[in-house]
Design an enzyme around this catalytic site. Structure first.
Site, PDB file in Angstrom:
ATOM      1  N   TYR A   1       0.837  -1.204   0.000  1.00 53.82           N
ATOM      2  CA  TYR A   1       0.000   0.000   0.000  1.00 53.82           C
ATOM      3  C   TYR A   1       0.876   1.261   0.000  1.00 53.82           C
ATOM      4  O   TYR A   1       0.747   2.147  -0.849  1.00 53.82           O
ATOM      5  CB  TYR A   1      -0.942  -0.007   1.218  1.00 53.82           C
ATOM      6  CG  TYR A   1      -1.532   1.343   1.506  1.00 53.82           C
ATOM      7  CD1 TYR A   1      -2.325   1.988   0.559  1.00 53.82           C
ATOM      8  CD2 TYR A   1      -1.283   2.005   2.710  1.00 53.82           C
ATOM      9  CE1 TYR A   1      -2.846   3.249   0.807  1.00 53.82           C
ATOM     10  CE2 TYR A   1      -1.801   3.253   2.968  1.00 53.82           C
ATOM     11  CZ  TYR A   1      -2.582   3.871   2.011  1.00 53.82           C
ATOM     12  OH  TYR A   1      -3.085   5.115   2.251  1.00 53.82           O
TER      13      TYR A   1
ATOM     14  N   PHE B   1      -3.905  -5.824  18.005  1.00 53.17           N
ATOM     15  CA  PHE B   1      -2.952  -6.566  17.179  1.00 53.17           C
ATOM     16  C   PHE B   1      -1.524  -6.373  17.682  1.00 53.17           C
ATOM     17  O   PHE B   1      -0.813  -5.486  17.232  1.00 53.17           O
ATOM     18  CB  PHE B   1      -3.066  -6.132  15.720  1.00 53.17           C
ATOM     19  CG  PHE B   1      -4.407  -6.420  15.095  1.00 53.17           C
ATOM     20  CD1 PHE B   1      -5.126  -7.554  15.444  1.00 53.17           C
ATOM     21  CD2 PHE B   1      -4.951  -5.557  14.157  1.00 53.17           C
ATOM     22  CE1 PHE B   1      -6.359  -7.826  14.859  1.00 53.17           C
ATOM     23  CE2 PHE B   1      -6.181  -5.815  13.567  1.00 53.17           C
ATOM     24  CZ  PHE B   1      -6.900  -6.957  13.926  1.00 53.17           C
TER      25      PHE B   1
ATOM     26  N   ARG C   1      -0.014   5.418  17.133  1.00 52.53           N
ATOM     27  CA  ARG C   1      -0.381   6.131  15.908  1.00 52.53           C
ATOM     28  C   ARG C   1      -0.745   7.582  16.245  1.00 52.53           C
ATOM     29  O   ARG C   1      -1.132   7.902  17.368  1.00 52.53           O
ATOM     30  CB  ARG C   1      -1.608   5.466  15.251  1.00 52.53           C
ATOM     31  CG  ARG C   1      -1.347   4.072  14.713  1.00 52.53           C
ATOM     32  CD  ARG C   1      -0.462   4.111  13.481  1.00 52.53           C
ATOM     33  NE  ARG C   1      -0.208   2.779  12.949  1.00 52.53           N
ATOM     34  CZ  ARG C   1       0.820   2.007  13.326  1.00 52.53           C
ATOM     35  NH1 ARG C   1       1.672   2.406  14.244  1.00 52.53           N
ATOM     36  NH2 ARG C   1       0.994   0.825  12.762  1.00 52.53           N
TER      37      ARG C   1
ATOM     38  N   ARG D   1      -0.418  -7.619  13.222  1.00 54.39           N
ATOM     39  CA  ARG D   1      -0.917  -7.543  11.850  1.00 54.39           C
ATOM     40  C   ARG D   1       0.270  -7.213  10.946  1.00 54.39           C
ATOM     41  O   ARG D   1       1.002  -6.256  11.216  1.00 54.39           O
ATOM     42  CB  ARG D   1      -1.980  -6.436  11.766  1.00 54.39           C
ATOM     43  CG  ARG D   1      -2.716  -6.361  10.471  1.00 54.39           C
ATOM     44  CD  ARG D   1      -3.809  -5.307  10.526  1.00 54.39           C
ATOM     45  NE  ARG D   1      -3.251  -3.955  10.603  1.00 54.39           N
ATOM     46  CZ  ARG D   1      -3.986  -2.835  10.592  1.00 54.39           C
ATOM     47  NH1 ARG D   1      -5.301  -2.914  10.526  1.00 54.39           N
ATOM     48  NH2 ARG D   1      -3.423  -1.661  10.657  1.00 54.39           N
TER      49      ARG D   1
HETATM   50  N1  UDP Z   1      -5.615  -2.220  15.307  1.00 49.81           N
HETATM   51  C1  UDP Z   1      -5.916  -3.126  16.290  1.00 49.81           C
HETATM   52  N2  UDP Z   1      -7.098  -3.784  16.223  1.00 49.81           N
HETATM   53  C2  UDP Z   1      -8.003  -3.590  15.220  1.00 49.81           C
HETATM   54  C3  UDP Z   1      -7.678  -2.644  14.213  1.00 49.81           C
HETATM   55  C4  UDP Z   1      -6.470  -1.976  14.292  1.00 49.81           C
HETATM   56  O1  UDP Z   1      -5.131  -3.350  17.208  1.00 49.81           O
HETATM   57  O2  UDP Z   1      -9.063  -4.244  15.200  1.00 49.81           O
HETATM   58  C5  UDP Z   1      -4.341  -1.490  15.375  1.00 49.81           C
HETATM   59  C6  UDP Z   1      -3.466  -1.637  14.139  1.00 49.81           C
HETATM   60  O3  UDP Z   1      -2.661  -2.776  14.226  1.00 49.81           O
HETATM   61  C7  UDP Z   1      -2.683  -0.322  14.170  1.00 49.81           C
HETATM   62  C8  UDP Z   1      -3.645   0.668  14.820  1.00 49.81           C
HETATM   63  O4  UDP Z   1      -4.641  -0.122  15.473  1.00 49.81           O
HETATM   64  O5  UDP Z   1      -1.558  -0.458  14.992  1.00 49.81           O
HETATM   65  C9  UDP Z   1      -4.336   1.555  13.819  1.00 49.81           C
HETATM   66  O6  UDP Z   1      -4.829   0.727  12.798  1.00 49.81           O
HETATM   67  P1  UDP Z   1      -5.824   1.230  11.707  1.00 49.81           P
HETATM   68  O7  UDP Z   1      -6.195   0.054  10.865  1.00 49.81           O
HETATM   69  O8  UDP Z   1      -6.939   2.000  12.326  1.00 49.81           O
HETATM   70  O9  UDP Z   1      -4.987   2.281  10.852  1.00 49.81           O
HETATM   71  P2  UDP Z   1      -3.556   2.131  10.101  1.00 49.81           P
HETATM   72  O10 UDP Z   1      -2.520   2.458  11.121  1.00 49.81           O
HETATM   73  O11 UDP Z   1      -3.469   0.761   9.557  1.00 49.81           O
HETATM   74  O12 UDP Z   1      -3.646   3.167   9.042  1.00 49.81           O
END
Ligand code: UDP
Length: 326
Positions: free
Chosen positions: A141, A206, A219, A278
């Site tokens: 991505y 995750f 984040r 993840r």
């Molecule tokens: N995350 C999590 N559980 C979930 C969805 C996301 O722990 O069900 C974590 C994910 O691994 C990341 C953070 O939350 O560290 C933010 O993830 P999100 O998918 O919202 O945004 P990204 O950082 O991928 O743009």
């Protein structure tokens, strides 16, 4: 001014359309509605339904509407999905971006704002991450967005196109009318709020063994209205030259802190359990936005996580089934 917004039926694009219309701009939305929602498109915008894979369709839209500039949001944007199905990203995202740029160059449309990403910065050397951080995309991505950033460099060099690359950290929150509605929902904040609404039993965190304050990923969450404002400022500054900005609040919150904030806002216990990491997730992504503040006077209206999440909570309560309620 007439602006074409690709992906203007999606989460971030639809709010950018809303903010553009407030400025008096005339807006055309190009969206294939595969991920976006017809009901998310502002009623004053014209919607053209079609796909960026279709070069003829893009040409027709540009010829009919003759936009002065393009804001490009339409793309697949899931880190996890891109690690499982890289071709969707290295193929479709990249090819669609090139189709759009080619059609613009053929017609002399020379202003472009790219929705880029902090996923360019896997293993950053310094936090907060500034624009001169080394680029190591964290996933296909992130790589797909980087390809388009590089295309812009060459389209600028060869055709004189003016562009801005806006590298978002984590877009979150809602405007009064528009919020986050993905199917399936995979983002942390809406998932946590769905637990509070009783639509899910629990949230899975995750990974809790990252090198961060509490072991969960950190984040930088940024309100979508603030993001949209940054697009409008960048568009206004293109006459002065190309630019690249990181867009975050400069403050990181862990997954556990997000869940705790949701508990405070919603009054719900929000059960959470640890799950495996993840793929593609960097431990910490926090953006420095000094450059856009200094150069364009960008000032986030909603920098606090609590305010961002409160706006999301308000929207989710009003639209428990997302845009299906409309
Ligand atoms: N995350 C999590 N559980 C979930 C969805 C996301 O722990 O069900 C974590 C994910 O691994 C990341 C953070 O939350 O560290 C933010 O993830 P999100 O998918 O919202 O945004 P990204 O950082 O991928 O743009």
């Amino acid at each position: 001014m007439k602006i074409l917004v690709t992906g203007g039926a999606g989460y971030i694009g639809s709010v950018a359309v809303e903010e553009l219309i407030k400025t008096g701009a005339s807006v055309v939305v190009l969206d294939n509605l595969s991920l976006g929602h017809r009901a998310a498109v502002h009623p004053d915008a014209q919607l053209e339904v079609g796909d960026l894979a279709d070069q003829t369709f893009i040409g027709q839209v540009l010829d009919e509407h003759k936009p002065d500039a393009v804001m490009h949001f339409a793309a697949k944007s899931l880190v996890g999905e891109s690690m499982q199905d890289p071709c969707l990203y290295l193929g479709d995202n990249v090819a669609n971006g090139l189709n759009l740029l080619r059609a613009m160059a053929e017609r002399g449309i020379g202003k472009f704002i790219l929705s880029s990403t902090a996923n360019l910065f896997d293993r950053p050397e310094r936090i907060p991450i500034t624009e001169d951080e080394r680029i190591i995309p964290g996933s296909p991505y992130g790589e797909s967005k980087y390809f388009i950033e590089r295309m812009l460099h060459w389209f600028s060099t060869i055709y004189g196109m003016r562009y801005a690359c806006l590298r978002y950290f984590n877009a979150a929150g809602a405007s009064e009318e528009r919020g986050e509605d993905h199917d399936p929902e995979l983002h942390l904040i809406p998932i946590v709020l769905q637990v509070a609404l009783g639509q899910r039993d629990k949230v899975k965190m995750f990974g809790d063994d990252y090198d961060t304050i509490d072991g969960t990923c950190v984040r930088d969450y940024i309100h979508i209205v603030d993001l949209a404002q940054a697009h409008i400022l960048a568009l206004g500054a293109l006459d002065k030259g190309n630019c690249t900005y990181n867009l975050g609040n400069g403050a990181g919150y862990s997954v556990k802190q997000v869940i705790e904030t949701a508990r405070e806002i919603t009054g719900h216990s929000i059960p959470a359990e640890v799950a495996p990491r993840r793929a593609g997730d960097p431990a910490t992504l926090v953006g420095g936005s000094d450059k856009i503040r200094r150069e364009l006077g960008w000032q986030p209206r909603y920098p606090a996580l609590r305010d961002i999440m409160t706006s999301a909570w308000r929207w989710h309560q009003a639209h428990p089934n997302g845009y299906a309620d409309r």
